[in-house]
Design a protein around this motif. Sequence first.
Motif, mmCIF file in Angstrom:
data_model
loop_
_atom_site.group_PDB
_atom_site.id
_atom_site.type_symbol
_atom_site.label_atom_id
_atom_site.label_comp_id
_atom_site.label_asym_id
_atom_site.label_seq_id
_atom_site.Cartn_x
_atom_site.Cartn_y
_atom_site.Cartn_z
ATOM 1 N N ARG A 38 0.838 -1.206 0.000
ATOM 2 C CA ARG A 38 0.000 0.000 0.000
ATOM 3 C C ARG A 38 0.877 1.261 0.000
ATOM 4 O O ARG A 38 0.572 2.250 -0.674
ATOM 5 C CB ARG A 38 -0.932 -0.001 1.213
ATOM 6 N N ASP B 280 -5.779 -4.234 -6.084
ATOM 7 C CA ASP B 280 -7.109 -3.641 -6.221
ATOM 8 C C ASP B 280 -8.130 -4.692 -5.772
ATOM 9 O O ASP B 280 -8.315 -5.708 -6.441
ATOM 10 C CB ASP B 280 -7.342 -3.247 -7.678
ATOM 11 N N ASP B 281 -8.774 -4.431 -4.642
ATOM 12 C CA ASP B 281 -9.694 -5.426 -4.094
ATOM 13 C C ASP B 281 -11.155 -5.153 -4.465
ATOM 14 O O ASP B 281 -12.072 -5.679 -3.847
ATOM 15 C CB ASP B 281 -9.555 -5.507 -2.575
ATOM 16 N N TYR B 282 -11.369 -4.345 -5.508
ATOM 17 C CA TYR B 282 -12.726 -4.019 -5.927
ATOM 18 C C TYR B 282 -13.495 -5.275 -6.322
ATOM 19 O O TYR B 282 -14.680 -5.420 -6.032
ATOM 20 C CB TYR B 282 -12.695 -3.039 -7.092
ATOM 21 N N THR C 75 -4.693 -6.806 -10.090
ATOM 22 C CA THR C 75 -6.149 -6.891 -10.052
ATOM 23 C C THR C 75 -6.609 -8.351 -10.047
ATOM 24 O O THR C 75 -5.911 -9.239 -10.530
ATOM 25 C CB THR C 75 -6.770 -6.187 -11.270
#
Length: 239
Positions: A145, A152-154, A167
């Motif tokens: 971080r 990217d934990d979307y 991703t």
Amino acid sequence: MLITTKGIVFSALKYAEADLIVKCFTERAGLKTYLLRGVLKSKKGKLKASLFQPLTQLELVASHKDKGTLEYIKEAKIHSPYQSLHTNVIKSTVVMFLAEVLRNSVREEEANIALYDFLEESLDWFDSHEKTVNFHLLFLVKLTRYLGFYPDDYQKDVPVFNLVEGTFQEVETNPDCINDENVSLLQRLLGTDFDELSALKLNQAGRSGFLLMLLRYYEIHLQGFHKPKSLTVLNEIYS
């Protein structure tokens, strides 16, 4: 300019007969390299070589010329004394490994308070807890971080992790896509706190495999990063 700052030791290398070259990540000035003359032979000086063990937290009074040259430490003392990091064999091995990772990945020559606070708080936690077998794994995940490539934990409920893009996705699109048990472990660690680590059950093979994946992730995103030489020792201590 004379500056007072906290600092965390990344490395200390012998130079000539009695000198040390010390790399510290400082709270107020980022990464600094210091030349400590005669410290390995001096018995009466203010600076002792024992102060500069890996990841020791110090309070420094230092002279910074900020010209890209070696700086000078006038005074140093322990800021946060460790109870176990340098005396417990397993923890000291982890410390050696993490110090090498930090030395290869943190290059900021300016203040980064958020990163400094993360390092300080993480090391204090590691020192004060006993069930820490997976600490280094979560530490490396969290460190991304502050280095700029946190996953990217979307969309983290899909089966593939793309190491290049950072991703999660449905299918593999390049050779550096992961589609195995390491993906589910990464998904679990995202958002996990150190206090929750005791619930994580991993065998040595799982721990080693996940660590190799993380190091590959670092290699992709950090120019010049390479697998730490201390990795072999770390694997042996946990075998």
